[in-house]
Scaffold this motif. Structure first.
Motif, PDB file in Angstrom:
ATOM      1  N   ALA A 285      48.153  -8.586  -4.221  1.00 54.96           N
ATOM      2  CA  ALA A 285      48.944  -7.829  -5.191  1.00 54.96           C
ATOM      3  C   ALA A 285      48.534  -6.359  -5.156  1.00 54.96           C
ATOM      4  N   ASP A 286      49.501  -5.480  -5.417  1.00 57.55           N
ATOM      5  CA  ASP A 286      49.170  -4.053  -5.428  1.00 57.55           C
ATOM      6  C   ASP A 286      48.585  -3.659  -6.784  1.00 57.55           C
ATOM      7  N   ASP A 287      48.142  -2.402  -6.885  1.00 57.20           N
ATOM      8  CA  ASP A 287      47.468  -1.946  -8.106  1.00 57.20           C
ATOM      9  C   ASP A 287      48.377  -2.025  -9.324  1.00 57.20           C
ATOM     10  N   ALA A 288      49.656  -1.721  -9.152  1.00 56.42           N
ATOM     11  CA  ALA A 288      50.569  -1.735 -10.295  1.00 56.42           C
ATOM     12  C   ALA A 288      50.700  -3.140 -10.873  1.00 56.42           C
ATOM     13  N   ARG A 289      50.786  -4.115 -10.001  1.00 55.00           N
ATOM     14  CA  ARG A 289      50.930  -5.499 -10.478  1.00 55.00           C
ATOM     15  C   ARG A 289      49.655  -5.974 -11.162  1.00 55.00           C
ATOM     16  N   ARG A 290      48.512  -5.621 -10.614  1.00 57.77           N
ATOM     17  CA  ARG A 290      47.253  -5.999 -11.262  1.00 57.77           C
ATOM     18  C   ARG A 290      47.089  -5.287 -12.598  1.00 57.77           C
ATOM     19  N   SER A 291      47.433  -4.021 -12.651  1.00 59.80           N
ATOM     20  CA  SER A 291      47.297  -3.267 -13.901  1.00 59.80           C
ATOM     21  C   SER A 291      48.141  -3.883 -15.007  1.00 59.80           C
TER      22      SER A 291
END
Length: 416
Positions: A183-189
């Motif tokens: 997952a990319d940072d936006a999805r994790r955030s």
């Protein structure tokens, strides 16, 4: 040594997770490869956490001599075995990589075993344990709602690439491929209740982890165990936060998981649900039940276990129309000191239930009334900062707002 004298490494890696009863605080920890997630896990153990290592349990359930490995061999043949009888992960990966059906057959073998072993080990936690579950793919497999709190370690991709080259000897192409597969940072955030940035020195990361442990995890665990709600005594208005709706989504998912398989309606209500409106920094949520009797007993206990204990004493809404009687409800709150919540449980179709939705939608639609309400809130927060006085002082405005909102509903055809 963990608090309560217990150190263990357990895991939760399959979709659905586990639902623990009782007071054990479950914390999900994740981050992309090379982010420094293991450094956070190590520091939390040093502070007293019980570490839940999903990778270790996933290996344990397919170790030589286990039923898990036997079923894998039966399903995929002996070519997945190494010379010493252990699982040849590269050979197995070559079979399931790119083959969706094969991957699902493998998951059907491993996931139930990981869940069962996780329940067994987590059940051994001390009554006051803080269980930290280190799950690399927590976001990817949808486990966030199964925890009281999700901690995400976020690090710049350039820093992660340098760490993977330095610490693991990984060439850049392989490192980039692995990062892209997660997952990319936006999805994790979006899944994070706590975001730990790890682009600086290790001492900075340790300081952030220590503060998280001291200021949030320790009191959160105690509040869950003692069924204690975090409530502010003074009113402090916060400027509009664009993440409030996203925070509601995380909280609602947690509540739905706690109450499954019940499928009850949840709504974001109150000032934090109205864009552009300053508010006390508490997320208001409405949970709809068929009758208020359904809000008691097992449902209340499940909410408390999930970190939403019931507020003591009877609670009701002030009626906005003559002769309508008291608008009874149940009120739960949050045990998390970092995220106050007002969870209003109201009967479907009841006056208070309808009014909460109508007021929210009217304020969203009418900028003049929204501005008038904001002005009132600011004046009262300055002159009557204690919570009880602030709430009572708004009643006359809401009595008039009720009439305006009903007129708006009739004119526009609004339905809840």
């Amino acid at each position: 040594m963990a608090r309560g004298g217990l150190v263990a490494r357990v895991g939760l890696c399959a979709p659905g997770g586990i639902r623990l009863t009782g007071a054990v605080l479950m914390v999900g920890l994740t981050g992309g490869i090379g982010s420094g997630k293991s450094a956070v896990a190590t520091r939390l153990v040093e502070r007293g956490a019980m570490l839940v290592d999903s990778d270790r349990v996933a290996r344990e359930v397919v170790a030589p001599g286990t039923p898990g490995l036997a079923e894998i061999v039966e399903t995929f043949s002996g070519r997945v075995l190494a010379a010493d009888g252990s699982l040849d992960r590269a050979a197995l990966g070559a079979i399931v990589f790119g083959d969706e059906a094969a991957r699902r057959r493998l998951e059907a073998i491993t996931h139930p075993r990981v869940r069962a072993r996780s329940v067994e080990l987590a059940a051994a936690a001390a009554p006051d344990a803080i269980v930290v579950n280190d799950v690399p793919l927590l976001v990817e497999v949808g486990l966030a709602p199964t925890y009281h709190l999700v901690v995400v370690v976020q690090t710049a991709v350039s820093t992660r690439l340098a760490r993977l080259a330095r610490d693991r000897g990984m060439d850049r192409a392989e490192a980039e491929r692995r990062i892209a597969a997660q997952a990319d940072d936006a999805r994790r955030s979006a899944a994070a209740d706590v975001l730990l940035t790890n682009d600086g020195a290790l001492a900075e990361l340790h300081a952030a982890v220590d503060a998280l442990w001291r200021d949030r995890l320790l009191p959160y665990e105690r509040n869950v165990r003692e069924r204690r709600v975090v409530r502010a005594k003074r009113v402090e208005l916060t400027e509009p936060d664009p993440t409030w709706p996203q925070q509601y989504v995380r909280l609602a998912a947690r509540i739905r998981h706690a109450l499954a398989p019940m499928d009850l309606r949840l709504d974001h209500i109150g000032s934090t649900a109205v864009p552009g409106l300053a508010a006390t920094d508490a997320i208001d949520i409405q949970l709809t039940v068929p009758t208020l009797a359904d809000a008691d007993g097992p449902l209340a206990e499940r909410l408390a276990d999930a970190g939403f204990p019931r507020v003591p004493q009877e609670r009701w809404d002030g009626p906005r129309s003559a002769g309508s009687g008291r608008w009874e409800k149940r009120l739960h709150g949050s045990a998390d000191p970092g995220r106050p919540v007002n969870l209003h449980i109201r009967e479907a179709g009841s006056p208070g239930w309808r009014y909460a939705l109508l007021t929210r939608d009217h304020l969203r639609a009418d900028p003049d009334q929204r501005a008038a309400y904001l002005l009132l809130k600011r004046e009262l927060a300055a002159s009557a900062p204690d919570s009880a006085t602030y709430t009572t002082a708004k009643d006359p405005w809401f009595d008039e707002e009720h009439l305006r909102a009903e007129e708006w509903a009739a004119r526009t055809g609004w339905r809840p």
